[in-house]
Write an enzyme that holds these catalytic residues in place. Structure first.
Site, PDB file in Angstrom:
ATOM      1  N   GLY A 206      21.405  64.832  17.145  1.00 43.01           N
ATOM      2  CA  GLY A 206      22.666  64.771  17.940  1.00 43.01           C
ATOM      3  C   GLY A 206      23.888  65.358  17.380  1.00 43.01           C
ATOM      4  O   GLY A 206      24.791  65.729  17.896  1.00 43.01           O
ATOM      5  N   GLU A 207      23.843  65.543  15.945  1.00 42.02           N
ATOM      6  CA  GLU A 207      25.013  66.272  15.354  1.00 42.02           C
ATOM      7  C   GLU A 207      24.950  67.605  15.693  1.00 42.02           C
ATOM      8  O   GLU A 207      24.056  68.559  15.454  1.00 42.02           O
ATOM      9  CB  GLU A 207      25.032  65.919  13.757  1.00 42.02           C
ATOM     10  CG  GLU A 207      26.042  66.449  13.221  1.00 42.02           C
ATOM     11  CD  GLU A 207      26.334  65.937  11.685  1.00 42.02           C
ATOM     12  OE1 GLU A 207      26.953  66.420  10.899  1.00 42.02           O
ATOM     13  OE2 GLU A 207      25.530  65.181  11.309  1.00 42.02           O
ATOM     14  N   ALA A 208      26.021  68.246  16.027  1.00 43.88           N
ATOM     15  CA  ALA A 208      26.054  69.781  16.439  1.00 43.88           C
ATOM     16  C   ALA A 208      25.770  70.621  15.422  1.00 43.88           C
ATOM     17  O   ALA A 208      25.182  71.716  15.537  1.00 43.88           O
ATOM     18  CB  ALA A 208      27.552  69.863  17.085  1.00 43.88           C
TER      19      ALA A 208
END
Length: 1716
Positions: free
Chosen positions: A657-659
């Protein structure tokens, strides 16, 4: 009857066809069936002309007639069937039935080619079955079954399928319930016929009849109308019996498979494609496997089509019910086929492939249905697969087990009752087969790529047994929950029971111990023989060619350990990916390179969470980044569309989920894509941006949370200018947009339903991701699977992938060591399930099952040696007896007691430390029974009776008395009612408080329950101890000792139950081999010692009495020589006797031992050692009565039973001697001491009387006897070579030691006895033994006893141990020693130097007494043995005397020098003439105290020295005179030196004039006589002079000249001594006289006159000796002494003898010289 008989003619065919044809004619409609009637009549006419020729046409369809005739006569039957007219069809069907059942019809029926007429008839019969006439349906079924059953006809291919289809249609479309049941039964019977023939590959086989009631087990129970089952059973049985006995028809020619055609049920398109693929694969397998017989070909054909029928799904609602029934019927038929399959199918690769490709597919598809009958049938089929075909279906079973069984089992909150009961019943059947349980664990729980089925079974059963968690919502009723609990416990019990049965079987087949080796043949060996249900042979038993390995248990252990560690790493990864990878690398489950880690993540076959994989790949740490690069580089995107590449890339993980993490992953993806497709984009940046856009589009299009969806134009607009400032083609972006929107990018295992991380990991690990999407268990109706076909294909691909792996090989193990790993998995859940159920339930059935489980668990863990697990089960069972709180007991607790007893009897050989828990229970049972009977407890036995209390309190009699008043008055009862913890030593010991009447009543009621357990059951455990093996009996005795100690040490209620049982156990096991009995007694011995030293006197007395009982029993057995067990048996008496502080106990032991020995004296062997040790301890006891009691017994033993002592070995006699020696130390009665010594003499006499003559023997390796004292080791070494001599060792050594006793009487008596024994019995000793006796017994008596070393004024000599030896004893000992040497000189001659050394020691003494003893002993020795001494021996004796004479002088002079520092005061009356002055007037006050003591000591030592020197001179003189003839010149020289030395001593002593004056004054002060110094000098010179004269006169061997010179020298010294006493100053005469000087002759003083008078006799002797010289000698030596003679003439003499002697010498010697 006659007409009927004549119809059809005489032939067999005519008799069969005639009546039916006639009936057809009668029943036919003439107008409608004109051709039929005509045909029938023609056939009848034809039959009339035919007869049985005995020749058979092989091509003819009928027996006995030609083919053309057969076709002609059968044609009317065919026409009748085709009319579909009931009245006509019935006789035609009847005729057809007879043709088949009687064996008239013959041949193969397979299409129109092989046998067209019969084929058409069968087809017509099938069509009749489809017209829907109920009246014809049974007839059709009968015909079809008889056709299939007929051994003369082989129906094959499409015809066979048509028969099956017809029966299907009757079942599915029929309206009559009975007909439907019959159709179902016929189908099942047809399946049995087809597959039984296929298995035997023969038509004529024995076929069993189906059970109709079993066919209705899962479905169609509603069709049963009254007696329908009975009717159908008879129907099938009649058809089957009608065809029996028909001869076989040999058939050949294989045929190809045929498909099921014209089935009423439709097949969907995707199913047709799938089935087509399966058939294509099957066809390839067939072509590769070679030819198959037509019979087996038909079997495969039917099986495949049954599977296809079971997989039919329809979207038409009105067909659902029919479809379901057809599916159910197909599964039932498949179940019948699988249940009755024989061994051939387990080894047939093609059949196994058919199962994998068709049956497993059917199970997969039908697993989505919620219909209970379907589920039950699937479960039964799965059970058959597991039971019979598991070796070839390892991977498939690994899939189906979690899917069908475990999923339902683990559903605790909201399960379907019937479904879960089905599963529990199935598990119970599985558990009943021990080999299945073992194989499941070996092949799945020990396989890295397989699920832990066994572990999940056990844990699932535990969850079910515990029920839904508290406060949780559940759909179960209370009754259902209880049912589930009981069934799950039953399953757990069955599992552990099967494990035990398998273990017992293997241990029975192999060794009795756990085997370490494995069998090398096929895995068929060692498997269970029969299944629990149908009795058919199991899978592994009859399949010698199965793909299986007989695996080593150690290898399996390694594999299981590897799997557990890998799962641990995976679990850690799913929580913390970095930690998980680190763990997996450290444990070597994954390589440490990024490439290996990337390959591990990409394969993901171990249950890794895809989200965590993505999260790890996005990390920025160096190693994780390298792994991500390696992961991406492992993909090949060459020639892939960009959208396909992204989809392919993202199948194995979920993007984080982390960009930033997404950015790193997409960046690397873009690089890799451009590298694989260099012409795709201008740069990797384009691919990177486009990849991001695609990910965003996928989220936008398929996320329900996004309301405003992105359209195609938006997507194109967002991606403008990304290709290095240029736009990508709109067509390309549009196509990419459509691709993403229409088909979401997701992982392979993505599921629309949210699942927990743990569930995802588990399903991934088990390979169930796709399957669980099929199985929703929420459908109420059958729906088409549709898109699930893709999932099924994926599962099939998994099967294909696993089939090539080595891990998929089926393993079988025969080593029982595998049970250790199984127990480690299941023991905790089982213990919890049994314990919780037993604790919470009072249902007798449930608790009984739990107790059975405990028993089987104890059996397995005990035999396998798993101590922790065994103790846990035994302890739990013991706790559930509630014997520690009897007031709360129930029936289940009594059953637990029975279980404990059963465990003790059945598994006693393996219980080890667990015996303590069991025996504690038995002890508590007996205690409760004792209280219940109202009997007095053991407290009364172990305490002093109190008569007052006994009179006041009446004893209770039974439970009724206990109910009235005994309960509240008995502390033991109250303690039991209060109860306590299980581990408390005494029940209720730590409890306090009042006991209510209600508690008492409840306790009494519970005592009634215990009446179910009689004393015989308890005693049986102890009696059974005789059957325990050697290890078990030792453990049993140890535990019983612990329990007994706990009983006896109870502070409130000591008991003797276990103690009495110990005595019984010892008695029961007394006949065991000695090695085992010795180990048992080591335990019992420590116990008796421990308890015998108890502070509780009553307990100690009881224990000693118990020990006495055992000892008496044991002494009844005879013991062989050289064994030591009696000694060990009696050792507790010894230890307690030595350590007990109780007078009563010590006295009791002495009495017991006396009683035992005197009553069993003939049997006592090694036990004598302990007996004597007891009496030895008693001899030094502080109580006189104990000493007297013990000595009385010893006296009797020695006097009356001495032969029994000496008949064993020398150690026994040694102990007897030691004991008697101890009695000599008695402080109570000197008579005991002296009598003990007398007994030692008595022992010597007995030994001598026994004729133990010791001849010289060479040393052997006989065992040595333990030493009595520290000095007899050397003696024992000499005795080892002589068996008899070893008896004398302890006696002599003991007497030797007694000579140093502190009491004079003992010393004197022991010395006397010792030398008397040696004198009286020394002739029995060998030379070697004599040497040992002398060196180890005799000589040590005198070590340190030599008086020369003692400076003390006392007359006693000190021994090495500090004791003193009386002079009288010392003198007697020395004389006895000399007598001993004289008597046994031939033997003891080598010891002469030692004896001489001892005598010299006495001669060296400064005391007159020892010196006198030495003198007399020396004189006696030389006097008796002088003639036998050699020159060297004489030399040694004389040198010793010389040393004695000279060695004391230095010490003596040192003593004299101490007088130099002492100043003696002068007399107060002065006188000018000091010589005439007197010393009178001096007193003791004139000297200091210290000086006075020193002076007194010097005077004393001087007197002793003089006396000793004179004694030595005397003895040497006597020796010379007595043995002159035996002495040689060298000996004479030594004597001369002795005399010279002594005279020198005397002269030196008298030359100390100052000292003489001091001595004289001191003697005056002390009022004692002066030392005889003058006398000493006179005697010395006189003896020397006499010796020389005699030597010159009598000894011709000595050199005369030398002797003369010595004589003259001595005379000269004598003259000088005398002259020194005169007043003439002799010193000046040393120079020549030149001028005459005149002297005044003054009168001599008194002192000088006394001195001259004392020297006068010596002077006279010297002058006489000179006068006796010969003329030549005189002439030679007279010049040396002439001036001395002149001085004598000038001197004044006090005696005329001097003048007379001078006259003689002048006349005799000088005169002749002067005047010749």
């Amino acid at each position: 009857m006659l007409a009927s008989h004549t119809l059809g003619g005489p032939s067999r065919c005519g008799r069969v066809l005639g009546p039916p044809l006639d009936k057809i004619i009668k029943n036919a409609a003439w107008r409608k069936h004109t051709h039929l009637v005509s045909s029938c009549k023609s056939a009848l006419d034809k039959l009339e002309t035919l007869s049985d020729t005995g020749l058979s046409d092989p091509t003819s369809p009928l027996l006995g007639i030609s083919s053309s005739d057969a076709n002609f006569v059968l044609n009317p039957i065919l026409l009748a069937l085709e009319t579909n007219y009931v009245k006509v069809a019935e006789p035609a069907l009847e005729c057809t039935f007879k043709l088949f059942s009687l064996g008239v019809a013959r041949g193969e029926i397979h299409g129109n080619v092989s046998n067209p007429i019969l084929y058409k008839i069968v087809e017509a019969v099938c069509k009749v079955g489809g017209i829907g006439e109920e009246s014809l349906e049974l007839a059709v079924l009968r015909v079809l079954l008889s056709a299939i059953r007929c051994p003369c006809v082989l129906i094959r291919g499409d015809c066979l399928l048509n028969v099956v289809r017809t029966c299907y249609n009757v079942y599915l479309r029929g309206l009559n319930g009975t007909n439907q049941i019959c159709a179902k039964s016929v189908l099942a019977q047809i399946m049995l016929i087809v597959f039984t023939r296929a298995e035997e590959d023969s038509i004529d086989v024995s076929i069993k009849t189906v059970s109709v009631s079993e066919l209705l087990e899962f479905s169609d129970k509603n069709l049963n109308e009254g007696s329908s089952i009975y009717h159908c059973q008879n129907f099938v049985s009649e058809v089957m019996s009608a065809s029996e006995g028909v001869p076989d028809l040999k058939l050949s020619q294989p045929s190809k498979d045929q498909e099921l055609q014209n089935v009423d049920l439709k097949t969907s398109k995707w199913e047709e494609e799938e089935i087509g693929e399966l058939e294509a694969k099957e066809g390839g397998a067939e072509s590769g496997s070679g030819g198959v017989s037509k019979i087996r070909e038909d079997g495969f054909l039917v099986f495949k089509n049954l599977c296809k029928l079971s997989m039919k799904f329809s979207s038409q609602e009105n067909d659902d019910q029919i479809l379901l029934r057809g599916k159910t019927l197909s599964l039932e038929l498949l179940k019948a086929v699988m249940d009755n399959g024989g061994s051939i199918w387990r080894s047939n690769v093609r059949f196994l492939n058919v199962i994998k490709q068709y049956l497993c597919l059917s199970l997969l598809k039908n697993s989505a249905l919620s219909v209970m009958s379907i589920f039950q049938l699937q479960s039964c089929i799965f059970m058959s697969l597991l039971t019979k075909y598991r070796t070839g279906l390892k991977d498939e079973i690994g899939i189906f087990f979690p899917m069908l069984i475990l999923r339902v089992l683990e559903n605790v909150l909201q399960p379907s009752f019937v479904q879960k009961m089905t599963v529990l019943n199935l598990l119970e059947k599985i558990a009943a087969d021990s080999q299945i349980i073992i194989d499941i664990f070996v092949n799945y729980d020990c396989d890295v790529d397989s699920p832990n089925i066994f572990e999940r079974i056990v844990n699932g059963l535990l969850k079910t047994a515990l029920g839904p968690p508290p406060a949780s919502a559940t759909t179960l009723s209370a009754v259902q929950d209880i049912t589930f609990r009981q069934e799950s416990v039953n399953c757990l019990v069955s599992i552990i029971k099967s494990m035990g049965a398998w273990m017992d079987q293997k241990l029975t087949i192999g060794d009795s111990d756990l085997r370490k080796s494995f069998k090398s043949d096929t895995a068929a060996e060692g498997h269970s023989t029969l299944t629990a249900e149908d009795g058919t042979v199991s899978d592994c038993e009859l399949q010698p060619e199965m793909n299986s390995e007989l695996s080593n248990a150690a290898t399996l252990e390694q594999r299981r350990a590897y799997k557990i560690e890998l799962q641990k790493g995976v679990s850690l990864f799913n929580r913390k990916p970095s930690k998980g990878i680190e763990f997996l690398i450290n444990t070597k489950k994954v390589g440490n390179s990024p490439e290996e880690v990337a390959a591990f993540l990409k394969s993901n076959t171990t249950g890794l969470n895809e989200a965590m994989i993505g999260d790890y790949l996005g990390e920025r740490e160096d190693f994780a980044l390298k792994v991500m690069h390696a992961y991406v580089d492992s993909f090949d995107f060459k020639s892939m569309d960009f959208g396909e590449a992204i989809r392919f890339f993202l199948q194995g993980f979920r993007l984080p989920g982390e960009a930033q993490k997404i950015d790193r992953i997409m960046e690397k993806f873009a690089e890799r894509y451009c590298k694989c497709n260099p012409n795709s984009f201008t740069s990797a940046d384009t691919a990177y941006v486009l990849a991001y856009s695609v990910i965003m589009l996928n989220t936008d299009a398929h996320n329900s949370m996004v309301k405003d969806k992105m359209n195609k134009s938006d997507f194109i607009r967002n991606n403008r200018g990304i290709d290095d400032g240029k736009d990508l083609p709109e067509e390309y972006l549009g196509a990419l947009y459509d691709q993403i929107v229409n088909n979401e990018i997701k992982m392979n295992a993505d599921s629309s339903a949210p699942q927990s991380m743990q569930a995802n990991s588990l399903n991934k690990l088990l390979g169930l991701d796709g399957i669980l999407n099929l199985v929703t268990w929420k459908q109420t109706e059958e729906k088409a699977l549709g898109a699930n076909g893709l999932l099924i294909r994926q599962i099939q691909e998994q099967f294909k992938a696993k089939s090539g792996k080595s891990e998929s090989v089926y393993h079988s193990v025969s080593d029982v060591a595998i049970l250790r790993f199984m127990v480690e998995v299941c023991w905790g859940p089982m213990l919890a399930a049994y314990s919780v159920t037993l604790d919470q339930s009072d249902d007798r059935i449930a608790t009984t099952q739990c107790l059975q489980g405990f028993r089987h668990a104890v059996h397995v863990t005990a035999v396998m040696g798993m101590q922790t697990q065994r103790d846990a089960f035994v302890t739990s069972t013991a706790k559930f007896t509630f014997l520690h709180c009897a007031a709360d007991m129930k029936q289940k607790n009594v059953d637990a007691v029975k279980a404990i007893i059963s465990i003790a009897i059945e598994d006693g050989n393996h219980l080890q430390d667990s015996w303590e828990h069991i025996l504690t229970c038995l002890s508590r049972i007996e205690h409760l029974q004792l209280l219940g009977e109202g009997s007095s407890t053991d407290t009364s036995i172990l305490s002093v009776p109190n008569t007052e209390i006994d009179e006041k309190v009446p004893k209770p009699s039974g439970i009724q008395s206990l109910k009235k008043k005994g309960s509240l008055q008995n502390p033991a009862v109250m303690a039991v009612v209060r109860g306590g913890s299980y581990d408390s030593a005494a029940v209720g010991a730590n409890s306090s408080g009042l006991v209510t009447p209600e508690q008492i009543n409840q306790f009494i009621a519970n005592l009634n329950l215990l009446e179910q357990i009689g004393s015989s059951e308890l005693n049986h455990v102890f009696v059974h101890s005789q059957r325990l093996n050697s290890e078990a009996i030792v453990a049993f005795v140890k535990a019983l000792c612990k329990v007994s100690i706990a009983e006896l040490q109870s502070p409130t209620d000591p008991r003797v139950f276990s103690l009495t049982k110990l005595v019984e156990i010892a008695h029961y096991n007394m006949n065991r081999i000695r090695l085992v009995w010795f180990r048992i007694w080591n335990v019992l011995s420590d116990f008796f010692v421990s308890v015998g030293l108890s502070e509780n006197l009553s307990v100690a007395i009881f224990v000693m009495d118990s020990l006495r009982q055992l000892a008496m029993k044991f002494l009844e057995r005879e013991e062989l020589a050289n064994y030591n067990f009696q000694n060990e048996f009696l050792r507790p008496f010894v230890i307690v006797m030595q350590k007990s502080n109780s007078i009563e106990i010590r006295e009791l032991i002495v009495r017991y031992v006396s009683q035992m020995v005197l009553s069993r004296v003939s049997n006592v062997k090694s036990g004598w050692k302990s007996v004597f040790m007891v009496f030895t301890a008693a001899a030094v006891d502080e109580r006189k009565n104990i000493v007297l009691l013990a000595f009385g017994t010893m006296e009797k033993i020695v006097r009356e039973y001495f032969p029994h002592i000496s008949e064993t070995d020398a150690s026994t006699f040694s102990d007897c001697v030691r004991c008697l020696i101890k009695f000599t130390n008695s402080k109570f009665d000197s008579d005991i001491s002296l009598n003990a010594i007398g007994f030692l003499r008595f022992c010597a006499i007995k030994l001598a009387e026994g004729g133990l003559v010791c001849a010289d023997k060479s040393p052997d390796d006989g065992s040595s006897v333990s030493a009595v004292t520290k000095n007899d080791r050397d003696l024992q070494s000499f005795a080892d070579s002589d068996d008899h001599a070893s008896y004398w060792v302890p006696l002599l050594a003991g007497l030797s030691e007694l000579t140093s006793d502190s009491k004079l009487a003992i010393r004197k008596s022991s010395t006397e006895v010792l030398f008397n024994v040696l004198k009286d019995h020394g002739h029995l000793f060998s030379r070697a033994f004599w040497i040992g006796v002398f060196s180890s017994v005799v000589l040590p008596l005198f070590n340190g006893a030599s008086p020369v070393k003692q400076d003390s004024p006392t007359s006693k000599s000190t021994r090495p141990d500090g004791s003193t030896w009386d002079p009288e004893i010392s003198a007697a000992a020395v004389l006895s020693l000399v007598d001993l040497v004289i008597r046994f000189f031939n033997v003891l001659r080598p010891q002469l130097p030692n004896v001489v050394s001892i005598l010299a020691g006495y001669l060296k003494s400064t005391k007159q007494g020892p010196a006198s003893t030495g003198v007399s002993a020396t004189y006696r020795l030389t006097g008796e043995l002088g003639s036998r001494f050699s020159k060297d021996e004489w030399q040694e004796i004389l040198l010793a005397i010389k040393e004695a004479a000279t060695s004391t002088l230095p010490g003596f002079m040192k003593i004299l020098r101490s007088m130099d520092d002492i100043k003696v005061p002068e007399n107060s009356r002065s006188s000018t003439n000091t010589e005439t002055s007197s010393d009178h007037g001096l007193t003791k006050d004139d000297l200091e105290e210290d000086n006075l003591q020193t002076s007194a000591y010097v005077v004393s030592k001087m007197k002793s020295f003089i006396a000793v020197q004179l004694l030595i001179m005397q003895v040497i003189t006597d020796i010379y005179k007595a043995n002159l003839q035996f002495l040689v010149a060298s000996n004479i020289n030594i004597i001369v030196e002795i005399f010279s030395s002594i005279t020198s001593h005397a002269q030196q002593l008298n030359s100390e004039t100052v000292l003489q004056k001091k001595i004289k004054k001191v003697c005056s002060i002390l009022e004692t006589s002066e030392p005889p110094m003058v006398h000493f000098e006179n005697e010395a010179y006189q003896n020397y002079l006499n010796f020389l004269q005699d030597l010159i006169k009598n000894n011709s061997s000595a050199p005369k000249e030398m002797n003369l010179r010595s004589l003259v020298a001595v005379c000269e010294k004598i003259l000088l001594i005398y002259l020194s006493c005169t007043d003439y100053n002799y010193a000046r005469q040393q120079k020549p006289v030149e001028i005459p000087v005149t002297h005044w002759i003054l009168p001599l003083g008194i002192a000088k006159k006394e001195k001259m008078a004392a020297r006068t006799p010596l002077l006279v002797s010297a002058l006489k000796a000179l006068s006796c010289l010969e003329k030549d000698s005189c002439r030679k030596y007279i010049a040396d002494i002439f001036h001395l003679l002149v001085d004598l003439v000038r001197s004044d003499h006090s005696s005329n003898e001097v003048q007379h002697a001078l006259s003689n010498i002048f006349q005799a010697c000088i005169g002749p010289i002067i005047m010749p």
